[in-house]
Design a protein around this motif. Structure first.
Motif, PDB file in Angstrom:
ATOM      1  N   GLU A 215       1.102  -1.321  -0.421  1.00 26.69           N
ATOM      2  CA  GLU A 215       0.104   0.195   0.386  1.00 26.69           C
ATOM      3  C   GLU A 215       0.678   1.455  -0.257  1.00 26.69           C
ATOM      4  N   THR A 216       2.349   1.618   0.820  1.00 26.98           N
ATOM      5  CA  THR A 216       2.723   1.689   0.442  1.00 26.98           C
ATOM      6  C   THR A 216       3.325   2.549  -0.889  1.00 26.98           C
ATOM      7  N   LYS A 217       3.618   1.171  -1.264  1.00 25.36           N
ATOM      8  CA  LYS A 217       4.478   1.837  -2.748  1.00 25.36           C
ATOM      9  C   LYS A 217       3.177   1.856  -3.459  1.00 25.36           C
ATOM     10  N   LYS A 218       1.759   1.867  -3.543  1.00 31.20           N
ATOM     11  CA  LYS A 218       1.130   2.159  -4.409  1.00 31.20           C
ATOM     12  C   LYS A 218       0.758   4.248  -4.201  1.00 31.20           C
ATOM     13  N   ILE A 219       0.570   4.846  -2.861  1.00 28.35           N
ATOM     14  CA  ILE A 219      -0.047   5.448  -2.481  1.00 28.35           C
ATOM     15  C   ILE A 219       1.050   6.434  -2.620  1.00 28.35           C
ATOM     16  N   LYS A 220       2.673   6.026  -2.722  1.00 29.80           N
ATOM     17  CA  LYS A 220       3.727   6.934  -3.577  1.00 29.80           C
ATOM     18  C   LYS A 220       3.275   7.068  -5.360  1.00 29.80           C
ATOM     19  N   GLU A 221       3.300   5.688  -5.582  1.00 30.74           N
ATOM     20  CA  GLU A 221       2.577   6.013  -7.078  1.00 30.74           C
ATOM     21  C   GLU A 221       2.061   6.591  -7.620  1.00 30.74           C
ATOM     22  N   ARG A 222       0.545   6.790  -6.884  1.00 31.59           N
ATOM     23  CA  ARG A 222      -0.706   7.031  -6.965  1.00 31.59           C
ATOM     24  C   ARG A 222      -0.517   8.918  -6.736  1.00 31.59           C
ATOM     25  N   LEU A 223      -0.081   9.180  -5.550  1.00 32.89           N
ATOM     26  CA  LEU A 223       0.687  10.251  -5.440  1.00 32.89           C
ATOM     27  C   LEU A 223       1.576  11.366  -6.315  1.00 32.89           C
ATOM     28  N   LYS A 224       2.444  11.126  -6.936  1.00 35.48           N
ATOM     29  CA  LYS A 224       3.276  11.698  -7.615  1.00 35.48           C
ATOM     30  C   LYS A 224       2.843  13.151  -7.518  1.00 35.48           C
ATOM     31  N   GLY A 225       4.376  13.390  -6.204  1.00 35.40           N
ATOM     32  CA  GLY A 225       4.173  15.182  -6.666  1.00 35.40           C
ATOM     33  C   GLY A 225       2.504  16.299  -6.049  1.00 35.40           C
ATOM     34  N   LYS A 226       2.240  15.002  -5.841  1.00 38.83           N
ATOM     35  CA  LYS A 226       1.353  15.466  -5.019  1.00 38.83           C
ATOM     36  C   LYS A 226       0.308  15.714  -2.981  1.00 38.83           C
TER      37      LYS A 226
END
Ligand code: XMP
Length: 610
Positions: A215-226
């Motif tokens: 999930e940590t990986k998913k959050i990082k990928e989804r929120l790039k720069g946000k």
């Protein structure tokens, strides 16, 4: 292979999952939760999913459902599901559906089986490996498989059901008339364990450590720069969500906002803030919007209306705050600590009915979700899983094991009344008869509360039982009443010396004064539980204010329950000396006239009253 490794995650993404086909109600969700607890990732899919989408799954479970196969429009699955060569387990409705589709027959049973039953096993291999000759199971059916489909044999029976379990060992297809996923089926978990590991040969791929990494990986990928703006109530779910987002993005990219909506418990905000500070969260902020919330609730009586107004207000206040802070909407996304049961109860899955609109599923939020403006990192988890994640993230035990507290807060524990809800003549005759059998006095109340029966919402009357008795008798009486009288979905027991017939409904809505009164009663109960080391033995303990007056004041209902994931619950049988002691303390509050104890399980009553 080491769990949590890249390889495990790759497998989790592609294969090695168990599919649970959803046929309505809460069945599929409970099964999925059980499978995950056993260590295999399970995914819920719609009943009519195309067979090609099931390719790669290690096994398929067809869930129970509230329908009858014989009805023309009853839900079915694709016959192609059985041609994939993947092991299939049908449960209750799923078991009947397998026979129906593969050439057997389903008929109305002479006897309906509801509740506990004994099954006699004919063999003890495959899914029944390691079981005894007789097992206690939970049944809930009227129809039964009256003719086996070709290739099947009977592997268990009960006195009333000759086809309690069937198997086609050649094709690895199994059917169970009973429910292995409920705790009342004593070897239920063993049966599911056998199915996933012995029959499907799945490998362990689900634990909370893997979840956190993934999930940590998913959050990082989804929120790039946000960045994420998260409303943190201090409840278990939003706290864990906050910690997870902090881990994934770091504090500079997460803004945690706690809104005092005037519906929180006594001293709650200060306590939460100090815990967060102690645990090093520098990005936690507080604002007070209680007046704004209470103003919008003036003169509102209907529970669903209350829920919708509160949910919407959270969004409005959060909007105002982001504007005040001049946060660039292109840079910021809203986070929510939604968990799985929130979605189900709001009718968020294909066949689920709306039981209650959860604050994080009101229309404005739903719209934002559809536009991709919301992130909900723990939305697939159940409460027990959320707690595990919380502890693994290093949150203090007492924070993670706080009783669940609903988003709309005390707003849904403070009943409002505009006028009396009339009680028809029909239930009156019946209820007196039942109460007499138990040597108790009874009174139907002119208020209503929410319940769930046959997987649908009910909004019906509670009734009060009065008299010297014990919880065993009360449970029997409560079940008898709610099973036989449709107009009643909740039963409470009078704890104080109050003449139950002499009450008056007090017209009231949500005011600061009433909420303060409820806060006091709630604080008395929680202090008592902690001092007497009872707090952690109870899953949740709503204290409810009802506008029932016996002399100018109002009444309190104690609603302690035990549960594992809030989908079903039993009322807690607390030792009577503690019950009486709490009632005595509450009666010392000047504005309280009577104290009651809720003796209803879920179903038929929900945990919260509204
Ligand atoms: P019921 O009352 O439906 O509640 O049996 C099941 C669980 O959900 C909690 N609950 C809520 N939680 N937002 C939440 O975050 C809500 O709107 C909400 N409504 C109920 C309830 O406290 C119980 O634990």
């Amino acid at each position: 292979m080491k769990q949590g490794s890249e390889e495990t995650m790759k497998k989790w993404n592609n294969e090695n999952k168990i599919a649970v086909l959803d046929f309505g109600g809460q069945y599929a969700h409970l099964i999925a939760n059980r499978i995950r607890r056993l260590g295999v990732y399970s995914e819920i899919l719609p009943n009519d999913v195309a067979p090609r989408q099931l390719k790669g799954f290690k096994g398929i479970i067809i869930s129970g459902g509230p329908q009858n196969i014989s009805e023309d429009d009853s839900l079915k699955c694709h016959s192609g599901v059985f041609k994939l060569g993947t092991p299939v387990l049908g449960i209750c409705y799923g078991h009947q559906l397998i026979s129906h589709i593969l050439g057997g027959k389903v008929s109305r049973g002479k006897t309906k089986e509801y509740g506990k039953a004994i099954v006699y096993l004919k063999q003890k291999k495959g899914i029944f490996s390691g079981l005894s000759d007789q097992e206690t199971v939970w049944m809930s059916h009227g129809d039964y498989v009256s003719k086996l489909a070709p290739g099947f044999e009977i592997i268990a029976t009960t006195v009333d059901c000759p086809t309690a379990a069937v198997a086609d060992y050649q094709r690895n297809i199994f059917g169970l008339q009973f429910h292995p996923e409920v705790t009342h089926t004593s070897s239920g978990m063993k049966i599911l364990d056998n199915f996933i590991y012995k029959v499907c040969r799945a490998g362990k791929n689900w634990d909370m450590k893997t979840f956190i990494t993934q999930e940590t990986k998913k959050i990082k990928e989804r929120l790039k720069g946000k960045k994420v703006f998260l409303l943190v109530s201090g409840g278990v779910d939003s706290t864990v969500c906050f910690a997870l987002l902090n881990k994934a993005l770091g504090p500079s990219r997460v803004y945690g906002l706690n809104i005092d909506n005037g519906l929180m418990r006594q001293n709650e905000q200060k306590e939460i803030e100090s815990v967060f500070r102690k645990n090093g969260f520098t990005n936690f902020h507080r604002i007070n919007a209680s007046e704004e919330f209470l103003n919008s609730l003036t003169g509102v009586f209907d529970p669903e209306n209350k829920r919708k107004i509160i949910g919407q207000k959270f969004i409005t206040v959060q909007d105002q705050e982001t504007k005040k802070l001049r946060l660039n909407p292109k840079e910021w996304i809203l986070g929510q600590g939604t968990i799985y049961p929130d979605t189900i109860e709001t009718g968020g899955t294909k066949h689920a009915a709306v039981i209650k609109t959860h604050h994080n599923r009101v229309e404005a939020v739903q719209k934002m979700i559809n536009q991709g403006k919301i992130i909900e990192p723990i939305k697939e988890l159940y409460k027990d899983e959320v707690r595990q994640v919380g502890e693994m993230l290093g949150l203090p035990h007492n924070l993670v094991y706080r009783h669940p507290f609903p988003g709309p807060g005390l707003g849904i524990r403070c009943l409002c009344a505009d006028k009396e809800y009339p009680i028809g003549p029909k239930p009156l005759g019946k209820i007196n008869g039942i109460a007499r059998q138990y040597k108790l006095k009874v009174k139907i109340l002119p208020i209503k509360s929410v319940g769930v029966q046959g997987d649908s919402r009910t909004y019906a009357h509670p009734c009060v039982l009065a008299g010297n008795t014990n919880f065993k008798t009360l449970e029997k009486a409560s079940t008898d009443i709610t099973n036989n009288i449709r107009e009643i979905n909740r039963v409470i027991w009078l704890l104080t010396k109050t003449a139950i017939s002499k009450f008056r409904l007090k017209k009231s809505y949500l005011t600061k004064m009433r909420l303060d009164l409820l806060r006091e009663a709630d604080a008395l109960v929680n202090d008592y539980l902690r001092k007497n080391k009872l707090y952690e033995s109870i899953w949740q303990f709503p204290v409810v204010l009802i506008p029932l007056s016996f002399g100018g004041g109002e009444s309190i209902v104690l609603r302690p329950i035990n549960s594992t994931e809030a989908m079903t619950a039993n009322f807690t049988r607390l030792p009577l000396k503690h019950v009486k002691a709490m009632a005595n303390k509450i009666m010392k509050l000047k504005e309280i006239d009577a104290v009651f104890y809720d003796v209803t399980n879920k179903p038929p009553a929900t945990i919260e009253w509204e």
